[in-house]
Design an enzyme around this catalytic site. Sequence first.
Site, mmCIF file in Angstrom:
data_model
loop_
_atom_site.group_PDB
_atom_site.id
_atom_site.type_symbol
_atom_site.label_atom_id
_atom_site.label_comp_id
_atom_site.label_asym_id
_atom_site.label_seq_id
_atom_site.Cartn_x
_atom_site.Cartn_y
_atom_site.Cartn_z
ATOM 1 N N ASP A 1 7.081 3.967 -7.295
ATOM 2 C CA ASP A 1 6.953 3.162 -6.128
ATOM 3 C C ASP A 1 6.377 4.310 -4.831
ATOM 4 O O ASP A 1 6.251 5.512 -4.874
ATOM 5 C CB ASP A 1 8.013 2.798 -5.490
ATOM 6 C CG ASP A 1 8.057 2.182 -4.145
ATOM 7 O OD1 ASP A 1 7.410 1.153 -4.005
ATOM 8 O OD2 ASP A 1 9.096 2.572 -3.254
ATOM 9 N N ASP B 1 6.120 3.457 -0.652
ATOM 10 C CA ASP B 1 6.962 3.313 0.290
ATOM 11 C C ASP B 1 8.322 3.853 0.197
ATOM 12 O O ASP B 1 8.938 3.181 -0.364
ATOM 13 C CB ASP B 1 6.890 2.019 1.017
ATOM 14 C CG ASP B 1 5.295 1.657 1.200
ATOM 15 O OD1 ASP B 1 4.567 2.441 1.854
ATOM 16 O OD2 ASP B 1 5.041 0.625 1.011
ATOM 17 N N ASP C 1 12.999 3.177 -4.610
ATOM 18 C CA ASP C 1 13.811 3.633 -3.455
ATOM 19 C C ASP C 1 14.810 2.420 -3.168
ATOM 20 O O ASP C 1 15.565 2.389 -2.138
ATOM 21 C CB ASP C 1 13.088 4.211 -2.642
ATOM 22 C CG ASP C 1 12.235 3.275 -1.664
ATOM 23 O OD1 ASP C 1 12.775 3.189 -0.356
ATOM 24 O OD2 ASP C 1 11.511 2.493 -2.022
#
Length: 488
Positions: free
Chosen positions: A12, A14, A165
């Site tokens: 991922d 961001d 996250d």
Amino acid sequence: MTRPPLQAVLFDMDGTLVDTERLWWEAVQDVATGLGRPLTEADQPEVLGRPVEHTADWLGRLTGTPGPADRLHREFTDRVRTGIVPRPGALALLDALARDGVPIALVTASPRSVADSVLAVLGADRFRVSVTADDTASTKPAPDPYLAACRALGVEPARCVAVEDTPTGVSSAEAAGCAVLAVPSLAPIEAAPGRTVVTSLEEVTAERLRGLVRPRLRVLSWNLWYGGTMVDDHRAKQLKVILDTEADVVGLQETAGTAARELAEALGWHHHQVGENLGIISRHPITAPLGDPAVGFYGAAGARIRLGGTHELDVWTAHLHYTPYGPYEAAFDGLGPDELIAHENVRLAQLRQALRQIAEAAGATTPVVLTGDFNCPSHLDRTDVDWPVTRAAEEAGLRDSYREARPDPVRDPGHTWSPVHPRHEDDPSLPEPQDRIDYVLHNGRGLRVLDSRTVVTGVPRPWPDVAGNDWPSDHAAVLTTFELNPPD
């Protein structure tokens, strides 16, 4: 059991590789506050890990303001241009994976314009593939972005680790079938089977990521059809099937008394042959026979198998009586559900005896797999009849691996009877009922189904012109791939 190599790491963006999750949260907060609705922590699931369009629609409905997407894009892009900061440990981990030759993909719910800005900072050449919100019909939490990245890399999701996250991203990666390393940024994430949670990428090494790809076990259930003797060069063709499927354990029916031993010797494997019909072969050591050694042609036999130094598994093979055959009685005799169920008594008794033996042999945490030709349909497929044999297996705690992997019986009927009988053998004017009567069942203890499928080699010629077929059986086989986890 094989521990598959780590085929790729899917990151991922961001909040995982760069500290943009904070920038995105700040951008949405500013726009929301300007619209008279400041955000709270309870709003994070609609913001973190979500594409701009999702959050814009949500915020527009919440505030009664149409079209805040453009404002969100501007606020976020302005922050990204000036505020991209790699997360601690991110660049070192990317470099370590590159040195080891592990392919890396970027998988983000951000638009392409934002992803390209971040790639310019991180180094676009670090990533073999990048998938953004613009590249799939659905983005996170749907599995589409991770599946698209795996297709582009030519890898299996189960052999990849996704690094995320947010809960939204974790859901996407897990739905795709990836192992997950979670590094929470703003929203907490709980550990779970197949999911590891750390506080920072500084704790993560390439070797640790390799360890997250769990060992797997491939189990094949196969009725050999009189040992395979109806087909020329049958033993060589059987060996090719076993090698091509990369099976680890094979539950055999109709062995003609010698097939288990002969196949195992040719492969350099271990075997357990019981009577003239049942056998188990395994690339891993067989430590104990299970069940009645004097079992007749119909019934069940088992073997305890040691997988490495950490796992033991009970594998059983069963063959249940072939008459009366329910699909014939339904299709040709017009019997209704009550009569069909009543005629399953012989098979039901045979299975219940096998289930008693399985329960007596297994410990409280022992993983169990039951393979077999049950000679009856499943209640999960033909819902007009509550077929009692498969229902009894389910009530005993055994799960149908094929229906776990492929829950829609219309889209994936999974027929195993019969690839060589499109017409009825005794009356070619009648179409042969096609049904799923071969199974790989399991008790779920330390076992998670990654995939299950039927196996047939080539396009078999129909009966009786079968001698030259590449496929040396009248049944399709069933191959299930399990992930091995510590028992609950």
